[in-house]
Design a protein around this motif. Structure first.
Motif, PDB file in Angstrom:
ATOM      1  N   PHE A  78       0.836  -1.211   0.000  1.00 24.12           N
ATOM      2  CA  PHE A  78       0.000   0.000   0.000  1.00 24.12           C
ATOM      3  C   PHE A  78       0.866   1.255   0.000  1.00 24.12           C
ATOM      4  O   PHE A  78       0.501   2.259  -0.620  1.00 24.12           O
ATOM      5  N   ALA A  79       2.007   1.211   0.656  1.00 21.92           N
ATOM      6  CA  ALA A  79       2.922   2.357   0.613  1.00 21.92           C
ATOM      7  C   ALA A  79       3.379   2.614  -0.820  1.00 21.92           C
ATOM      8  O   ALA A  79       3.436   3.771  -1.274  1.00 21.92           O
ATOM      9  N   ASN A  80       3.694   1.553  -1.547  1.00 23.66           N
ATOM     10  CA  ASN A  80       4.081   1.713  -2.954  1.00 23.66           C
ATOM     11  C   ASN A  80       2.931   2.262  -3.789  1.00 23.66           C
ATOM     12  O   ASN A  80       3.127   3.091  -4.685  1.00 23.66           O
ATOM     13  N   ALA A  81       1.721   1.794  -3.484  1.00 25.24           N
ATOM     14  CA  ALA A  81       0.551   2.287  -4.209  1.00 25.24           C
ATOM     15  C   ALA A  81       0.345   3.778  -3.958  1.00 25.24           C
ATOM     16  O   ALA A  81       0.045   4.546  -4.884  1.00 25.24           O
ATOM     17  N   LEU A  82       0.511   4.197  -2.726  1.00 24.37           N
ATOM     18  CA  LEU A  82       0.369   5.617  -2.413  1.00 24.37           C
ATOM     19  C   LEU A  82       1.443   6.437  -3.118  1.00 24.37           C
ATOM     20  O   LEU A  82       1.181   7.553  -3.594  1.00 24.37           O
ATOM     21  N   GLU A  83       2.638   5.880  -3.183  1.00 24.90           N
ATOM     22  CA  GLU A  83       3.703   6.592  -3.900  1.00 24.90           C
ATOM     23  C   GLU A  83       3.336   6.779  -5.369  1.00 24.90           C
ATOM     24  O   GLU A  83       3.562   7.849  -5.950  1.00 24.90           O
ATOM     25  N   SER A  84       2.738   5.738  -5.963  1.00 27.26           N
ATOM     26  CA  SER A  84       2.329   5.842  -7.364  1.00 27.26           C
ATOM     27  C   SER A  84       1.238   6.894  -7.568  1.00 27.26           C
ATOM     28  O   SER A  84       1.106   7.459  -8.657  1.00 27.26           O
ATOM     29  N   LEU A  85       0.477   7.167  -6.521  1.00 29.40           N
ATOM     30  CA  LEU A  85      -0.565   8.191  -6.597  1.00 29.40           C
ATOM     31  C   LEU A  85      -0.013   9.596  -6.339  1.00 29.40           C
ATOM     32  O   LEU A  85      -0.736  10.587  -6.513  1.00 29.40           O
TER      33      LEU A  85
END
Length: 535
Positions: free
Chosen positions: A63-70
């Motif tokens: 989820f941290a990676n997903a937030l970074e992508s956002l």
């Protein structure tokens, strides 16, 4: 774990590593005992789920990676509205791993409450369960929110959590985090204005591990926790969630139980029996309702029972002691603090007492001039401003800091007295906060909503004693010309309030009066109304 009060008080030392942060703690737990169950989940339909500490690490990083992508960066504010769900920890930990600040919000709030919080702290990301997206959609265009993540299903103009994390790496090279980095903004209620944004740093979690865990829950990270199951009945939007499931359960590496269902005393007692819960933390209202059941018919494995939110009366204490040989132990603290007072494991519980000061905090009772009061004297509970176990201030609100920090002390606004044995006893609230069934309710919020009704000219809200809920909200109402008090108008005002504010805040009793007691400067004297209710 029984402890010696004197020994612990005298030997306690704060040990907060400079690089401490809760995502790093999860990484360490996963390395040390990744296959240990961190979470056992059950909902009212019988759906079950489990997460190991290794699962938490993977889900956190995805989820941290997903937030970074956002585009979420360190210091961004992430507001969330989440029921008790298996992915809650992944969402909270992932946001923290990214360096964002969590803004927990209760599912019992209203759209205007979300609008206020998002604007007040300039939140740019919302993570919301599918059942609650309507609350945000109603006000999203009036907020700085830019990113919208939905958990559990589809929603128009929302990005699915499951799709977002699908395929993401289970490692995240995020920003460096330290104990003094901001971690969360937890909103609390006051009596003279809007909810206040309490800013906590990552060290808050270490303080829970050092204080709440051993001196309230009776566990430490060094204990053998293999046969322990912790259950705190709180919701994810309250500071209590951080007090226990995150601040104690995750920091110590314990296994904890999460139930997604409405409170029913019989159901909860059956669950405790079936799941073999060993340590329970509930609010006094729940204990009072438990005590109305035949507790002797349940075979519980409880070792500890904890209570917080308001004083716990003698009847449920005696009922639990007789049925399970377990004495419910009160603890006291605030959104702004860790546990300031507890009935320590191993010390005698005095019914009605908040317990004794926990080590390291320096909690005391002072008068208006900041001097400590004597035995039996009433004063305000206060904590030295340099204590690591309290917050540093309100987010971007220096004027509120000036009102709260006085000289050497943070003043809690709660009044208490101390007996000759060092036990503290709650005496009242200096700021008129109402505590009902464990919920902290600011009278201003109730009054502000009431006077927006065309029939209400003035209103004052106070706590009225109640056998089960401890207190209920009672409103004294002065009507506008052309209206007369009646049962139908009471029902109309209550329905209006339930639509205007969170359901737990509505006045369960309404009394129509000709005028409200006031000071010479025009301020409502709620103390007179409270005294009237007690009598």
């Amino acid at each position: 774990m029984a402890v010696s009060y004197t020994d612990e008080r005298d030997s306690f030392e704060w040990d907060i590593p400079a690089a401490y942060n809760i995502p790093a703690v999860i990484e360490s737990h996963a390395d040390s005992f990744g296959d240990r169950i961190a979470l056992r989940f059950l909902d009212s339909d019988g759906r079950r789920a489990e997460r190991t500490y290794d699962d938490l690490r993977r889900d956190m990083n995805r989820f941290a990676n997903a937030l970074e992508s956002l585009g979420v960066e360190k210091g961004d504010r992430v507001i969330h509205l989440l029921p008790r769900e298996p992915d809650v920890f992944a969402i909270q930990l992932g946001a923290l791993k990214r360096g964002a600040l969590l803004v927990p919000s209760s599912s019992m709030l209203k759209p205007k409450d979300i609008e206020f919080r998002a604007n007040d702290c300039n939140a740019t990301t919302a993570v919301v369960h599918e059942s609650l997206v309507g609350m945000v959609d109603e006000v999203r265009d009036d907020t700085p929110l830019e990113r919208f993540v939905v958990l559990g299903g589809d929603a128009d103009r929302w990005t699915q959590f499951a799709e977002l994390v699908d395929g993401e790496s289970d490692r995240h090279d995020g920003p460096a985090l330290a104990a003094e980095d901001p971690m969360s903004i937890n909103y609390t209620s006051g009596t003279t204005g809007k909810p206040k944004p309490v800013l906590h740093r990552h060290r808050w979690m270490r303080c829970f591990e050092l204080v709440n865990a051993p001196y309230w829950w009776g566990v430490t990270a060094d204990d053998d926790l293999s046969d322990e199951l912790l259950w705190a009945t709180t919701g994810t939007g309250w500071a209590k969630w951080f007090w226990s499931p995150v601040g104690v359960g995750l920091t110590t590496g314990a296994t904890q139980f999460v139930y997604a269902g409405e409170f029913d005393p019989g159901t909860f007692l059956n669950i405790m029996e079936q799941e073999e819960v060993t340590r329970l933390c509930a609010v006094p209202t729940q204990y009072r309702m438990f005590a109305q059941h035949d507790l002797g018919s349940y075979d519980l494995q409880l070792r500890e029972a904890l209570s917080a939110g308001e004083p716990l009366n003698r009847e449920p204490i005696e009922a639990f002691r007789e049925a399970f040989d377990v004495t419910p132990r009160d603890g006291y603290g605030q959104t702004e603090t860790v546990a300031l007072l507890t009935n320590y494991p191993g010390i005698d519980v005095k019914p009605g007492s908040m317990g004794k000061p926990t080590p390291g905090l320096g909690t005391t009772i002072i008068d208006e001039d900041g001097a400590e009061v004597g035995v039996g004297e009433i004063g305000e509970i206060a904590v030295p401003v340099d204590s690591p176990g309290i917050f540093d201030g309100y987010y971007d609100k220096p004027h509120l800091d000036e009102q709260t920090f006085h000289g050497d002390y943070y003043r809690t606004g709660d009044l208490a007295s101390r007996d000759e044995d060092g036990y503290f006893f709650f005496e009242g609230r200096a700021d008129d906060i109402i505590i009902s069934a464990g919920y902290r309710i600011g009278p201003f919020e109730v009054e502000d909503a009431l006077v927006s009704h065309e029939a209400v000219a003035e209103a004052a809200a106070v706590g009225s004693p109640h056998e089960e809920r401890g207190s209920i909200v009672k409103a004294f109402v002065v009507l506008t010309d052309g209206y007369e008090g009646s049962d139908d108008l009471v029902a109309d005002l209550q329905a209006f309030m339930k639509a205007e504010t969170a359901p737990y805040k509505y006045p369960r009793e309404i009394e129509f009066v000709e005028a409200l007691p006031k000071t010479s400067s025009g301020k409502i004297r709620r103390i007179e109304l409270r005294s009237q209710e007690r009598e």
